[in-house]
Scaffold this active site. Structure first.
Site, PDB file in Angstrom:
ATOM      1  N   HIS A 487       0.809  -1.225   0.000  1.00 14.64           N
ATOM      2  CA  HIS A 487       0.000   0.000   0.000  1.00 14.64           C
ATOM      3  C   HIS A 487       0.843   1.276   0.000  1.00 14.64           C
ATOM      4  CE1 HIS A 487      -3.408  -2.525   2.032  1.00 14.64           C
ATOM      5  NE2 HIS A 487      -3.295  -2.772   0.740  1.00 14.64           N
TER       6      HIS A 487
HETATM    7  C1  LIG Z   1       0.191  -7.560  -4.763  1.00 13.17           C
HETATM    8  C2  LIG Z   1      -0.756  -6.448  -4.404  1.00 13.17           C
HETATM    9  C3  LIG Z   1      -1.926  -6.745  -3.695  1.00 13.17           C
HETATM   10  C4  LIG Z   1      -2.802  -5.714  -3.351  1.00 13.17           C
HETATM   11  N1  LIG Z   1      -4.015  -6.040  -2.781  1.00 13.17           N
HETATM   12  C5  LIG Z   1      -4.944  -5.069  -2.608  1.00 13.17           C
HETATM   13  C6  LIG Z   1      -6.272  -5.386  -2.237  1.00 13.17           C
HETATM   14  O1  LIG Z   1      -6.640  -6.570  -2.107  1.00 13.17           O
HETATM   15  N2  LIG Z   1      -7.158  -4.380  -2.041  1.00 13.17           N
HETATM   16  C7  LIG Z   1      -6.788  -3.066  -2.180  1.00 13.17           C
HETATM   17  O2  LIG Z   1      -7.627  -2.195  -1.932  1.00 13.17           O
HETATM   18  N3  LIG Z   1      -5.537  -2.730  -2.565  1.00 13.17           N
HETATM   19  C8  LIG Z   1      -4.623  -3.693  -2.823  1.00 13.17           C
HETATM   20  N4  LIG Z   1      -3.383  -3.364  -3.301  1.00 13.17           N
HETATM   21  C9  LIG Z   1      -3.047  -1.937  -3.472  1.00 13.17           C
HETATM   22  C10 LIG Z   1      -3.739  -1.265  -4.659  1.00 13.17           C
HETATM   23  O3  LIG Z   1      -3.857  -2.151  -5.763  1.00 13.17           O
HETATM   24  C11 LIG Z   1      -2.952   0.008  -5.030  1.00 13.17           C
HETATM   25  O4  LIG Z   1      -2.926   0.872  -3.926  1.00 13.17           O
HETATM   26  C12 LIG Z   1      -3.586   0.769  -6.202  1.00 13.17           C
HETATM   27  O5  LIG Z   1      -3.765  -0.083  -7.317  1.00 13.17           O
HETATM   28  C13 LIG Z   1      -2.709   1.965  -6.574  1.00 13.17           C
HETATM   29  O6  LIG Z   1      -3.260   2.622  -7.684  1.00 13.17           O
HETATM   30  P1  LIG Z   1      -2.445   3.766  -8.454  1.00 13.17           P
HETATM   31  O7  LIG Z   1      -3.322   4.267  -9.534  1.00 13.17           O
HETATM   32  O8  LIG Z   1      -1.915   4.736  -7.458  1.00 13.17           O
HETATM   33  O9  LIG Z   1      -1.144   3.055  -9.045  1.00 13.17           O
HETATM   34  P2  LIG Z   1      -0.970   1.775  -9.998  1.00 13.17           P
HETATM   35  O10 LIG Z   1      -2.195   0.944 -10.031  1.00 13.17           O
HETATM   36  O11 LIG Z   1       0.316   1.162  -9.566  1.00 13.17           O
HETATM   37  O12 LIG Z   1      -0.807   2.398 -11.460  1.00 13.17           O
HETATM   38  C14 LIG Z   1       0.367   3.005 -11.912  1.00 13.17           C
HETATM   39  C15 LIG Z   1       0.502   2.666 -13.408  1.00 13.17           C
HETATM   40  O13 LIG Z   1       1.497   3.526 -13.970  1.00 13.17           O
HETATM   41  C16 LIG Z   1       2.321   2.763 -14.842  1.00 13.17           C
HETATM   42  N5  LIG Z   1       3.620   3.449 -14.923  1.00 13.17           N
HETATM   43  C17 LIG Z   1       4.518   3.643 -13.935  1.00 13.17           C
HETATM   44  N6  LIG Z   1       5.588   4.312 -14.396  1.00 13.17           N
HETATM   45  C18 LIG Z   1       5.351   4.561 -15.716  1.00 13.17           C
HETATM   46  C19 LIG Z   1       6.092   5.220 -16.750  1.00 13.17           C
HETATM   47  N7  LIG Z   1       7.288   5.762 -16.511  1.00 13.17           N
HETATM   48  N8  LIG Z   1       5.551   5.282 -17.992  1.00 13.17           N
HETATM   49  C20 LIG Z   1       4.315   4.753 -18.263  1.00 13.17           C
HETATM   50  N9  LIG Z   1       3.583   4.111 -17.316  1.00 13.17           N
HETATM   51  C21 LIG Z   1       4.093   4.021 -16.060  1.00 13.17           C
HETATM   52  C22 LIG Z   1       2.390   1.396 -14.169  1.00 13.17           C
HETATM   53  O14 LIG Z   1       2.821   0.379 -15.052  1.00 13.17           O
HETATM   54  C23 LIG Z   1       0.964   1.224 -13.655  1.00 13.17           C
HETATM   55  O15 LIG Z   1       0.137   0.623 -14.623  1.00 13.17           O
HETATM   56  C24 LIG Z   1      -2.482  -4.360  -3.671  1.00 13.17           C
HETATM   57  C25 LIG Z   1      -1.316  -4.078  -4.384  1.00 13.17           C
HETATM   58  C26 LIG Z   1      -0.458  -5.107  -4.763  1.00 13.17           C
HETATM   59  C27 LIG Z   1       0.795  -4.786  -5.536  1.00 13.17           C
END
Ligand SMILES: Cc1cc2nc3c(=O)[nH]c(=O)nc-3n(C[C@H](O)[C@H](O)[C@H](O)COP(=O)(O)OP(=O)(O)OC[C@H]3O[C@@H](n4cnc5c(N)ncnc54)[C@H](O)[C@@H]3O)c2cc1C
Length: 560
Positions: A487
């Site tokens: 997280h």
């Molecule tokens: C193994 C795991 C289990 C989890 N389990 C849960 C759960 O059960 N329930 C829950 O609520 N949360 C869970 N989480 C946490 C939750 O999924 C994350 O907090 C949430 O998805 C974050 O969203 P975000 O949009 O901030 O980032 P992300 O979903 O990480 O999106 C960021 C995106 O940006 C892309 N990116 C990064 N750098 C670049 C770049 N330079 N150029 C182009 N693209 C790029 C990445 O590839 C990614 O697709 C879990 C996370 C993980 C890893």
């Protein structure tokens, strides 16, 4: 959805778009969908990963995704206060590298957090982010499929793009967990209780597009450079660049582009566009203890080999029922009342798992967690072949803060992730209180008598010098077997101008530059007291409305 269609628009890339979104994860995906509702706007979504791998369509295969092709395969730095039971005192730090981001890798638990989390964000100087303001956005994306009562209808949403449902399959022993909670005087609650991208011609998605730099002209973000199929390309944004690369990717890309702590940027030879000292600081994550193991009587849970049984596969493939419909992970959560401060703002979240780390013959769980071989062999191995449960926990609002910094100016090199768990002494005190609650829960008659739960009282290697279950032993245990809950957040934190470490304002606009917002988990000033996927989606929903409002586009009424 995206996996089933070809959205890759790399062959028809325009030189300029209204909005360029970097990162198609939980928040960025929502933004792309909502902003493209405005037919006059041209939107480009650049995602470093490709389509989700086939195994991601089966919830029960969730653990196989970690360290696979759709993971950035980051590791933390070596830690001094934690990770003693993990190889080299560091752990894998999974992050989704695929369209869908971490939501593709995650365990699919839907937890919004505590209403006090959002009221506190507002009190920290972020108007418009209180619980009442954000609730409508949680409801907006939900399509609630659980039991509809007058009560659930008041705080869940219906008809949104994200389905929320009860688990279709659970073990018998999970009833014991719920009953044990009741025996301690707790109620069974819905944790949301306060007490898709459609194919649109104006939305272009480019997969395998690794953004390497945000381009600035006179401190205004005007476009981005990215690598795609071995070629370096650039694209420009008429209105805004929106950074949704997640709590690790967003600060890394800002720093690579010259926005961050000036000294750190100069050290890596990066020309400074804006000195924003908070970028990459304030890494919040929930330290998660993998769980005290108990053995239980046969027939109460499941055997790991059942996952590959013809019946389990048939149930899933033909009927979408059975073991594979849910992730192999936590089966229930509990929030004990806090002993310090507001009792209804829990310090820890208790996690119940219907298996032990020993169950899978050391093939998967200990590998994805990064547990040292000798710890597995000496502590978990004699649990092989036995049914068991684990009761773990994570700290909801740790006081320790980590950092994300650059290892080099090379955009393809992983950043340094220093989780810094247990740096603040209060965190260990609160954690030990939570560990004692977990031990108490496991010894309740509902588990001990009904399911013959027997605590695995073998001393943990590395902690044998401490008196079993003393505070010192528990501290040693926590420093050994506490890893991440996945997280990370807070690394581009939202805050008032008076806070020198705030990176974005309450409209998620980056301070000291223009034309750039950050929209993902990195903006959370303080991590929510729960899992972070739905808050990240909520951030994407709220940001979409703020952007539409700023640019004079109509905002759909929510109906609640
Ligand atoms: C193994 C795991 C289990 C989890 N389990 C849960 C759960 O059960 N329930 C829950 O609520 N949360 C869970 N989480 C946490 C939750 O999924 C994350 O907090 C949430 O998805 C974050 O969203 P975000 O949009 O901030 O980032 P992300 O979903 O990480 O999106 C960021 C995106 O940006 C892309 N990116 C990064 N750098 C670049 C770049 N330079 N150029 C182009 N693209 C790029 C990445 O590839 C990614 O697709 C879990 C996370 C993980 C890893």
């Amino acid at each position: 959805e995206v996996g089933e269609n070809t959205y890759d628009a790399s062959s028809k890339l325009l030189p300029q778009y209204d909005f360029v979104i970097i990162g198609g994860g939980s928040a960025g995906g929502v933004l792309a969908s909502r902003l493209s509702e405005i037919g006059d706007w041209q939107i480009l979504l650049l995602e470093a990963g490709g389509t989700p791998p086939p195994e991601s369509y089966v919830p029960g295969f969730n653990q196989l995704l970690i360290l696979g092709d759709a993971d950035w395969k980051f590791y933390t730095t070596k830690q001094k206060n934690s990770f003693n039971g993990f190889t080299d005192n560091r752990i894998p730090y999974p992050r989704g590298k695929t369209i869908g981001g971490c939501s593709v890798l995650n365990s699919m638990f839907y937890v919004r957090g505590n209403r006090r989390d959002f009221d506190n964000w507002e009190a920290m100087g972020n108007p418009g982010w209180g619980y009442r303001d954000v609730l409508r956005y949680f409801k907006k994306f939900e399509d609630y499929r659980g039991k509809v009562t007058k009560e659930t209808a008041s705080f869940h949403g219906f008809g949104g793009p994200q389905t929320i449902e009860n688990k279709r399959w659970r073990t018998k022993v999970s009833d014991g967990f719920l009953k044990a909670g009741k025996q301690l005087g707790y109620r069974i609650v819905d944790p949301s209780d306060p007490d898709q991208i459609a194919s649109r011609p104006n939305l272009h998605v480019v997969l395998n597009a690794h953004v390497t730099q945000i381009v600035f002209e006179n401190k205004r973000a005007v476009g981005v450079r990215f690598q795609h199929r071995g070629k370096s390309k650039a694209v420009f944004a008429k209105r805004e660049v929106i950074l949704s690369a997640g709590a690790i990717g967003s600060p890394q890309l800002l720093m690579l582009s010259g926005v961050g702590p000036a000294n750190h940027l100069r050290y890596h030879g990066i020309p400074v566009v804006a000195d924003v000292p908070g970028v990459g600081q304030n890494l919040n994550d929930h330290p998660y203890m993998t769980g005290f193991p108990w053995t239980i009587k046969n027939g109460s849970s499941f055997h790991i080999l059942d996952i590959a049984s013809p019946k389990t596969i048939q149930d899933y493939v033909h009927y979408r029922t059975g073991r594979l419909t849910t992730s192999i992970s936590i089966e229930g959560y509990a929030w004990p009342m806090s002993e310090v401060g507001d009792p209804y703002w829990p310090e820890v979240q208790i996690a119940f798992l219907p298996f032990t780390v020993g169950d899978d013959y050391g093939l998967i769980t200990s590998h994805v967690l990064g547990i040292k071989n000798e710890v597995y062999q000496q502590y978990f191995r004699n649990l092989v072949g036995m049914e068991g449960i684990s009761i773990g926990l994570f700290l909801c609002r740790p006081k320790s803060r980590g950092t994300v910094t650059l290892n080099s100016a090379d955009p393809f090199e992983a950043p340094l992730i220093d989780t810094n768990y247990f740096d603040h002494p209060d965190d260990m005190v609160a954690f030990i209180r939570g560990m004692r609650f977990a031990l108490k829960l496991g010894s309740m008659p509902a588990l001990k008598e009904d399911f013959e739960a027997r605590f695995h009282d073998q001393p943990l290697p590395g902690c044998t010098h401490e008196w079993p279950l003393s505070d010192k032993y528990l501290e040693c245990y926590a420093r050994s077997l506490t890893g991440t809950t996945y997280h990370p957040s807070g690394t581009c934190k939202m805050g008032p101008a008076s806070d020198p470490y705030s990176v974005v304002d309450e409209y998620l606009k980056l301070r000291h530059v223009s034309g750039l917002r950050v929209v993902d988990a990195s903006i959370m000033p303080l991590v929510t007291s729960g899992n972070t996927n739905s808050p990240s989606i909520m951030i994407g929903e709220k940001a979409s409305d703020m952007i539409k409002q700023d640019w004079g586009a109509p905002i759909m009424p929510l109906g609640y």
